[in-house]
Motif scaffolding. Sequence first.
Motif, PDB file in Angstrom:
ATOM      1  N   GLY A 102       1.083  -1.325  -0.155  1.00  0.00           N
ATOM      2  CA  GLY A 102       0.409   0.313   0.011  1.00  0.00           C
ATOM      3  C   GLY A 102       0.841   0.932   0.144  1.00  0.00           C
ATOM      4  O   GLY A 102       1.779   0.903   0.327  1.00  0.00           O
ATOM      5  N   ILE A 103       0.177   2.729  -0.187  1.00  0.00           N
ATOM      6  CA  ILE A 103       0.697   3.623  -0.073  1.00  0.00           C
ATOM      7  C   ILE A 103       0.535   4.209   0.977  1.00  0.00           C
ATOM      8  O   ILE A 103      -0.625   4.973   1.423  1.00  0.00           O
ATOM      9  CB  ILE A 103       0.343   4.510  -1.283  1.00  0.00           C
ATOM     10  CG1 ILE A 103       1.284   3.233  -2.506  1.00  0.00           C
ATOM     11  CG2 ILE A 103       0.621   5.614  -1.471  1.00  0.00           C
ATOM     12  CD1 ILE A 103       0.596   4.043  -3.516  1.00  0.00           C
ATOM     13  N   LYS A 104       1.498   5.191   1.730  1.00  0.00           N
ATOM     14  CA  LYS A 104       0.780   5.961   2.575  1.00  0.00           C
ATOM     15  C   LYS A 104      -0.275   7.471   2.365  1.00  0.00           C
ATOM     16  O   LYS A 104      -0.185   7.756   1.510  1.00  0.00           O
ATOM     17  CB  LYS A 104       2.469   7.080   2.992  1.00  0.00           C
ATOM     18  CG  LYS A 104       2.235   7.571   4.321  1.00  0.00           C
ATOM     19  CD  LYS A 104       3.546   8.348   4.898  1.00  0.00           C
ATOM     20  CE  LYS A 104       3.124   9.317   5.930  1.00  0.00           C
ATOM     21  NZ  LYS A 104       2.685  10.806   6.199  1.00  0.00           N
ATOM     22  N   ASP A 105      -0.931   7.106   3.019  1.00  0.00           N
ATOM     23  CA  ASP A 105      -2.000   8.037   3.405  1.00  0.00           C
ATOM     24  C   ASP A 105      -3.137   8.268   1.757  1.00  0.00           C
ATOM     25  O   ASP A 105      -3.282   9.355   1.888  1.00  0.00           O
ATOM     26  CB  ASP A 105      -1.745   9.428   3.087  1.00  0.00           C
ATOM     27  CG  ASP A 105      -1.525  10.148   4.217  1.00  0.00           C
ATOM     28  OD1 ASP A 105      -1.249   9.544   5.485  1.00  0.00           O
ATOM     29  OD2 ASP A 105       0.507  10.336   4.442  1.00  0.00           O
ATOM     30  N   ALA A 106      -3.277   6.824   0.910  1.00  0.00           N
ATOM     31  CA  ALA A 106      -4.047   6.532  -0.027  1.00  0.00           C
ATOM     32  C   ALA A 106      -5.302   6.766   0.663  1.00  0.00           C
ATOM     33  O   ALA A 106      -5.597   5.834   2.086  1.00  0.00           O
ATOM     34  CB  ALA A 106      -3.561   5.117  -0.702  1.00  0.00           C
ATOM     35  N   ILE A 107      -6.029   7.393  -0.109  1.00  0.00           N
ATOM     36  CA  ILE A 107      -8.106   7.500  -0.061  1.00  0.00           C
ATOM     37  C   ILE A 107      -8.260   6.536  -1.880  1.00  0.00           C
ATOM     38  O   ILE A 107      -7.728   6.022  -2.786  1.00  0.00           O
ATOM     39  CB  ILE A 107      -8.189   8.273   0.045  1.00  0.00           C
ATOM     40  CG1 ILE A 107      -7.960   9.491  -0.938  1.00  0.00           C
ATOM     41  CG2 ILE A 107      -7.459   9.290   1.015  1.00  0.00           C
ATOM     42  CD1 ILE A 107      -8.394  11.050  -1.244  1.00  0.00           C
ATOM     43  N   ASP A 108      -9.362   6.240  -2.089  1.00  0.00           N
ATOM     44  CA  ASP A 108      -9.920   4.988  -2.705  1.00  0.00           C
ATOM     45  C   ASP A 108     -10.990   6.346  -3.535  1.00  0.00           C
ATOM     46  O   ASP A 108     -11.200   7.399  -2.861  1.00  0.00           O
ATOM     47  CB  ASP A 108     -10.618   4.721  -2.325  1.00  0.00           C
ATOM     48  CG  ASP A 108     -12.268   4.787  -1.558  1.00  0.00           C
ATOM     49  OD1 ASP A 108     -11.922   5.320  -1.145  1.00  0.00           O
ATOM     50  OD2 ASP A 108     -12.698   3.212  -0.326  1.00  0.00           O
ATOM     51  N   LYS A 109     -11.456   5.736  -4.488  1.00  0.00           N
ATOM     52  CA  LYS A 109     -12.038   7.215  -5.338  1.00  0.00           C
ATOM     53  C   LYS A 109     -13.818   8.287  -4.371  1.00  0.00           C
ATOM     54  O   LYS A 109     -13.772   8.534  -4.776  1.00  0.00           O
ATOM     55  CB  LYS A 109     -13.055   6.245  -6.509  1.00  0.00           C
ATOM     56  CG  LYS A 109     -12.208   5.219  -7.082  1.00  0.00           C
ATOM     57  CD  LYS A 109     -12.863   5.125  -7.811  1.00  0.00           C
ATOM     58  CE  LYS A 109     -12.085   3.888  -9.147  1.00  0.00           C
ATOM     59  NZ  LYS A 109     -12.471   3.063 -10.305  1.00  0.00           N
ATOM     60  N   GLU A 110     -14.050   7.453  -3.583  1.00  0.00           N
ATOM     61  CA  GLU A 110     -15.342   7.637  -2.408  1.00  0.00           C
ATOM     62  C   GLU A 110     -14.539   8.332  -1.553  1.00  0.00           C
ATOM     63  O   GLU A 110     -15.449   9.034  -0.580  1.00  0.00           O
ATOM     64  CB  GLU A 110     -15.819   7.043  -1.928  1.00  0.00           C
ATOM     65  CG  GLU A 110     -16.415   5.820  -2.763  1.00  0.00           C
ATOM     66  CD  GLU A 110     -16.381   5.052  -3.536  1.00  0.00           C
ATOM     67  OE1 GLU A 110     -15.962   4.075  -3.187  1.00  0.00           O
ATOM     68  OE2 GLU A 110     -16.774   5.011  -4.982  1.00  0.00           O
ATOM     69  N   GLY A 111     -13.079   8.565  -1.103  1.00  0.00           N
ATOM     70  CA  GLY A 111     -12.120   9.702  -0.320  1.00  0.00           C
ATOM     71  C   GLY A 111     -12.362   8.653   0.904  1.00  0.00           C
ATOM     72  O   GLY A 111     -11.554   9.081   2.130  1.00  0.00           O
ATOM     73  N   LYS A 112     -12.609   7.326   1.177  1.00  0.00           N
ATOM     74  CA  LYS A 112     -11.895   6.345   2.252  1.00  0.00           C
ATOM     75  C   LYS A 112     -10.756   5.684   2.192  1.00  0.00           C
ATOM     76  O   LYS A 112     -10.313   5.888   1.042  1.00  0.00           O
ATOM     77  CB  LYS A 112     -13.493   5.463   2.227  1.00  0.00           C
ATOM     78  CG  LYS A 112     -14.753   5.561   2.335  1.00  0.00           C
ATOM     79  CD  LYS A 112     -15.256   4.638   2.380  1.00  0.00           C
ATOM     80  CE  LYS A 112     -16.407   4.759   2.568  1.00  0.00           C
ATOM     81  NZ  LYS A 112     -17.810   4.359   2.204  1.00  0.00           N
TER      82      LYS A 112
END
Length: 124
Positions: free
Chosen positions: A82-92
């Motif tokens: 994973g990537i630090k501080d990643a978020i999905d398309k909904e901002g989660k």
Amino acid sequence: GNIMEFYTTANSGNINITAGVTTYNSVSDYRLKASIIPLNGATQRFMSLNPIRFNFVNDAKNTFDGFIAHELASVVPEAVNGIKDAIDKEGKPVYQSVDNAKLIPLIVATLQEIIKRIGLLEEK
């Protein structure tokens, strides 16, 4: 025997059960490896690790030992997904995870380096 096999372009691991023992195996056959070199300088990398004790936000009762994923990634990147501080398309949040087993080669190499140093000191 094997209850689950995992594949990418070839077999990459399995879950195996025998006599009540469950093992989770990653493929490690020499025929699948290239550019093999010794793991040198392990002690310096090992000393860069920042092990911590912590509680999960949703589990204040239980305390765990571990690492903060993005910090560990700077020393043993192959242990972090994973990537630090990643978020999905909904901002989660899309949380990072750690495969602690990936730390074992570094730990073994560090112990080997330390044992060699102790041997040299004992010879003096």
